[in-house]
Design an enzyme around this catalytic site. Structure first.
Site, PDB file in Angstrom:
ATOM      1  N   HIS A  50     -36.097 -25.617 -27.840  1.00 33.77           N
ATOM      2  CA  HIS A  50     -35.334 -26.476 -26.924  1.00 33.77           C
ATOM      3  C   HIS A  50     -35.530 -26.127 -25.449  1.00 33.77           C
ATOM      4  O   HIS A  50     -35.155 -26.905 -24.583  1.00 33.77           O
ATOM      5  CB  HIS A  50     -33.844 -26.513 -27.308  1.00 33.77           C
ATOM      6  CG  HIS A  50     -33.074 -25.260 -27.059  1.00 33.77           C
ATOM      7  ND1 HIS A  50     -32.289 -25.098 -25.946  1.00 33.77           N
ATOM      8  CD2 HIS A  50     -32.959 -24.126 -27.768  1.00 33.77           C
ATOM      9  CE1 HIS A  50     -31.702 -23.906 -26.002  1.00 33.77           C
ATOM     10  NE2 HIS A  50     -32.094 -23.295 -27.100  1.00 33.77           N
ATOM     11  N   GLN A 101     -38.426 -17.874 -22.111  1.00 34.20           N
ATOM     12  CA  GLN A 101     -38.480 -18.542 -20.804  1.00 34.20           C
ATOM     13  C   GLN A 101     -39.901 -18.682 -20.269  1.00 34.20           C
ATOM     14  O   GLN A 101     -40.150 -19.486 -19.371  1.00 34.20           O
ATOM     15  CB  GLN A 101     -37.622 -17.772 -19.782  1.00 34.20           C
ATOM     16  CG  GLN A 101     -36.134 -17.869 -20.043  1.00 34.20           C
ATOM     17  CD  GLN A 101     -35.563 -19.236 -19.712  1.00 34.20           C
ATOM     18  OE1 GLN A 101     -36.087 -19.961 -18.865  1.00 34.20           O
ATOM     19  NE2 GLN A 101     -34.484 -19.598 -20.367  1.00 34.20           N
ATOM     20  N   CYS A 118     -25.364 -18.682 -23.469  1.00 30.06           N
ATOM     21  CA  CYS A 118     -24.922 -17.828 -24.574  1.00 30.06           C
ATOM     22  C   CYS A 118     -23.861 -16.820 -24.126  1.00 30.06           C
ATOM     23  O   CYS A 118     -23.341 -16.067 -24.936  1.00 30.06           O
ATOM     24  CB  CYS A 118     -26.106 -17.102 -25.193  1.00 30.06           C
ATOM     25  SG  CYS A 118     -27.323 -18.219 -25.894  1.00 30.06           S
ATOM     26  N   SER A 129     -38.545 -20.390 -28.171  1.00 27.91           N
ATOM     27  CA  SER A 129     -37.533 -21.342 -28.624  1.00 27.91           C
ATOM     28  C   SER A 129     -37.964 -22.756 -28.277  1.00 27.91           C
ATOM     29  O   SER A 129     -38.489 -23.001 -27.184  1.00 27.91           O
ATOM     30  CB  SER A 129     -36.202 -21.013 -27.948  1.00 27.91           C
ATOM     31  OG  SER A 129     -35.267 -22.024 -28.251  1.00 27.91           O
TER      32      SER A 129
HETATM   33  C1  LIG Z   1     -32.436 -19.448 -24.670  1.00 31.28           C
HETATM   34  C2  LIG Z   1     -32.951 -18.062 -24.781  1.00 31.28           C
HETATM   35  C3  LIG Z   1     -32.918 -17.373 -26.006  1.00 31.28           C
HETATM   36  C4  LIG Z   1     -32.280 -17.958 -27.250  1.00 31.28           C
HETATM   37  O1  LIG Z   1     -32.964 -19.038 -27.786  1.00 31.28           O
HETATM   38  P1  LIG Z   1     -32.120 -20.025 -28.766  1.00 31.28           P
HETATM   39  O2  LIG Z   1     -33.170 -20.862 -29.396  1.00 31.28           O
HETATM   40  O3  LIG Z   1     -31.192 -20.787 -27.884  1.00 31.28           O
HETATM   41  O4  LIG Z   1     -31.419 -19.151 -29.727  1.00 31.28           O
HETATM   42  C5  LIG Z   1     -33.433 -16.106 -26.057  1.00 31.28           C
HETATM   43  N1  LIG Z   1     -33.960 -15.527 -24.968  1.00 31.28           N
HETATM   44  C6  LIG Z   1     -34.015 -16.149 -23.781  1.00 31.28           C
HETATM   45  C7  LIG Z   1     -34.644 -15.457 -22.624  1.00 31.28           C
HETATM   46  C8  LIG Z   1     -33.510 -17.433 -23.639  1.00 31.28           C
HETATM   47  O5  LIG Z   1     -33.544 -18.026 -22.456  1.00 31.28           O
END
Ligand SMILES: *Cc1c(COP(=O)(O)O)cnc(C)c1O
Length: 375
Positions: free
Chosen positions: A190, A168, A314, A188
């Site tokens: 996305h 984040q 998630c 990440s």
């Molecule tokens: C979205 C997120 C993840 C997971 O990332 P993905 O690429 O969707 O597996 C892990 N940690 C945090 C804090 C996230 O916001």
């Protein structure tokens, strides 16, 4: 991304199309490294942020297997205690729980009512067998930003590896991995407008890292599997754009967030805001509406074209209130009425006006139906 689709070669192939793909990947790696202040060979591309998180936790578990097989010659042998926090993303918490079932020890440090972790609580949790401390940089549900530099320093003093889930934080906070003093950091694609299905693990030089996925020699033997060329190239581009636009976007997010917060407060009684008022991401606003359920608000708001979530995407499918909101000390009954707004680069002031027009009647309607509500 569209141009990247023409790079059909496999980056591990010796022929020219393969080498073209290889160069494009290395270019993205260099961009990312520059952005976070690392060197390119400290960047490992993964399939997601979740995979990056799993890789780090698995690495410590992997050490323990080496140890029980009697192959571990170093002093780090049998360091099978993990320190993490109660508000981590499921990709840390569920992995930690799995390792607990396999005999790992895990300490979950609490947060205060703003969602902040006290570095001294982390220090107190350290044991002789602590092998890893993993504390997220910014929380995905309430946006709180943790004192990562202080916690990393405590880990270092005690000669313990430190990992932070920086998913984040990327593109929202300016940081430098050397200055933060972290050994591992996850990202990440996305979350910063690259496509889904690509993640990054920063792994400081000279750290021992067991791969989660074995196979070929990809990513310097640290993550097997043919690279997601398109995703990686797009991630490099996304970083470039984030670097250019981050400050402007953050300024806009903060203004929209303030407006939404003030507007909701003025229009809807019995609400509370979760997280820290300042030590927080500029784009995240988590609000609890008493006497209603977050899922019901979500469904009604969705009819109006407003999209938000009740927690981590998630965690969808779970009927329990958010573990993050519960960790703040909010009663389970009330925690059910929590929703998370997060602004993105395409949001405008008019979007906030629209939410302020459409949401109050939704809350009012739901409250009228609630047996607990006595206006
Ligand atoms: C979205 C997120 C993840 C997971 O990332 P993905 O690429 O969707 O597996 C892990 N940690 C945090 C804090 C996230 O916001």
């Amino acid at each position: 991304m569209i141009r990247a689709m023409e790079l059909y070669g496999n980056a591990s192939s010796m022929h020219s199309p393969g080498q073209d793909a290889y160069r494009a990947i290395e270019d993205a790696r260099a961009k990312l490294a520059t952005f976070i202040g690392s060197s390119p060979d400290e960047i490992i591309f993964t399939g997601s942020g979740s995979e990056a998180n799993n890789t780090v936790l698995n690495s410590v578990y992997c050490e323990k297997i080496t140890c029980s097989e009697g192959k571990c010659g170093s002093g780090d042998c049998c360091k099978n205690h993990l320190i993490t926090s109660v508000i981590e993303h499921p990709s840390i918490l569920q992995t930690a729980k799995c390792y607990e079932r396999r005999g790992f020890e895990v300490t979950y440090v609490p947060v205060d009512r703003y969602g902040i972790i006290d570095p001294e609580a982390v220090r107190k949790a350290i044991k002789h067998n602590t092998g890893l401390i993993s504390i997220m940089y910014a929380n995905n549900e309430i946006g709180t930003i943790q004192p990562i530099k202080e916690i990393a320093a405590i880990a270092k003093e005690n000669n313990i590896y430190f990992h932070t889930d920086g998913v984040q934080a990327l593109g929202k906070i300016r940081f430098n991995v050397r200055d933060l003093g972290v050994d591992f950091m996850s990202f990440s694609g996305h979350k910063i407008y690259a496509p889904k299905g690509v993640g990054v693990l920063y792994s400081r030089k000279n750290t021992r890292l067991c791969p989660l996925i074995y196979g070929g020699h990809h990513e310097r033997n640290r993550r097997a599997g043919t690279e997601n060329t398109i995703g990686i190239i797009a991630l490099g581009k996304a970083i470039e754009i984030a670097n250019r636009e981050m400050d402007d976007n953050n300024r806009r997010y903060l203004k929209m967030k303030q407006k939404l917060r003030d507007g909701l407060t003025a229009r809807i009684p019995h609400i509370r805001f979760n997280g820290h008022p300042e030590k927080a991401l500029p784009n995240t606003l988590n609000v609890t509406f008493e006497y209603v359920e977050g899922e019901s608000i979500l469904l009604y708001a969705d009819f109006e074209g407003i999209s938000f979530s009740t927690g981590s995407a998630c965690s969808t499918g779970s009927l329990d209130p958010s573990h993050v909101i519960l960790a703040l000390g909010v009663d389970a009954e009330i925690a059910h009425g929590s929703i998370r707004f997060s602004f993105g680069m395409n949001n405008t002031d008019e979007d906030v006006d629209y939410v302020l027009e459409k949401l109050p009647p939704v809350i009012e309607r739901l409250r009228v139906m609630s047996p607990l509500y006595k206006s």
